[in-house]
Write a protein that holds these residues in place. Sequence first.
Motif, short mmCIF file in Angstrom:
data_model
loop_
_atom_site.label_atom_id
_atom_site.label_comp_id
_atom_site.label_asym_id
_atom_site.label_seq_id
_atom_site.Cartn_x
_atom_site.Cartn_y
_atom_site.Cartn_z
N ASP A 50 -4.04 -3.89 10.92
CA ASP A 50 -3.73 -5.70 10.22
C ASP A 50 -3.04 -5.17 9.30
N ASP A 51 -3.21 -4.14 8.53
CA ASP A 51 -2.51 -3.92 6.87
C ASP A 51 -1.69 -2.38 7.23
N ALA A 52 -1.17 -2.43 6.87
CA ALA A 52 -0.12 -1.34 6.33
C ALA A 52 -0.76 -0.46 5.41
N ALA A 53 -0.66 0.64 5.58
CA ALA A 53 -0.76 2.09 5.06
C ALA A 53 0.69 2.22 4.28
N GLU A 54 0.19 2.90 2.49
CA GLU A 54 0.95 3.17 2.09
C GLU A 54 1.35 4.57 1.71
N LEU A 55 2.34 5.07 1.45
CA LEU A 55 2.51 6.42 0.87
C LEU A 55 3.98 6.91 0.28
N ARG A 56 3.24 7.60 -0.36
CA ARG A 56 4.58 7.83 -1.44
C ARG A 56 4.81 9.17 -2.25
N GLY A 57 6.16 9.41 -2.35
CA GLY A 57 6.45 11.48 -2.51
C GLY A 57 7.75 11.17 -2.15
N ASP A 58 7.86 12.66 -1.54
CA ASP A 58 8.83 12.72 -0.54
C ASP A 58 8.29 12.66 0.67
N ILE A 59 9.15 11.76 1.50
CA ILE A 59 8.60 11.48 2.90
C ILE A 59 10.63 11.90 3.59
N GLU A 60 10.09 12.75 4.96
CA GLU A 60 11.01 12.41 5.79
C GLU A 60 11.38 11.77 6.95
N ILE A 61 12.48 11.09 6.92
CA ILE A 61 11.87 10.30 7.92
C ILE A 61 12.48 11.03 10.00
N LEU A 62 11.43 11.15 10.60
CA LEU A 62 12.04 11.60 11.15
C LEU A 62 12.93 11.49 12.77
N THR A 63 11.83 10.21 12.80
CA THR A 63 12.50 9.56 13.78
C THR A 63 12.70 7.36 13.26
N LEU A 64 13.80 7.12 13.56
CA LEU A 64 13.22 5.68 13.97
C LEU A 64 13.75 4.62 14.87
N ALA A 65 13.95 3.88 15.28
CA ALA A 65 13.88 3.15 16.56
C ALA A 65 12.94 1.41 16.92
N GLY A 66 13.77 0.54 17.18
CA GLY A 66 13.96 -0.35 17.20
C GLY A 66 14.62 -2.05 17.30
N THR A 67 13.80 -2.40 17.45
CA THR A 67 15.07 -3.93 17.93
C THR A 67 15.15 -4.89 17.13
#
Length: 131
Positions: A50-67
């Motif tokens: 139900d809730d989002a996890a939060e991650l912090r630091g140097d993060i790379e987006i590998l894929t992103l898709a959606g409407t």
Amino acid sequence: MHAMTLRLSPGDDLRAALDHAFRTHALSAAYVLQGIGSLSVARLRYAGRDDAAELRGDIEILTLAGTLSAQGPHLHMSIADADGRVVGGHVAPGCIVRTTAELVIAHLPGERYTREHDAATGFAELVIRAS
């Protein structure tokens, strides 16, 4: 179909920027073909949670898709942390761009997307109509 490219800057909120682009360009139906870049904060809701996890630091987006619809974006993303660990899930508000995000969006001018309650799932689901 008409494609457009967005480049986000450090500090931009990923979801908010996509929603802003949808509204600013007066789109009726659009989807994110792909996104890459980096985040300093990633907020993902994992399957069945139900809730989002939060991650912090140097993060790379590998894929992103959606409407993208008038009711807001529905996005899924996979990311990798600085040690190469990969996770993915539903993109929640508060994903903050670290250095850049490069996004390709497709506009479908003959369609209109909305999100409406679906009794079978209990969620607001995508409804596709001719525009």
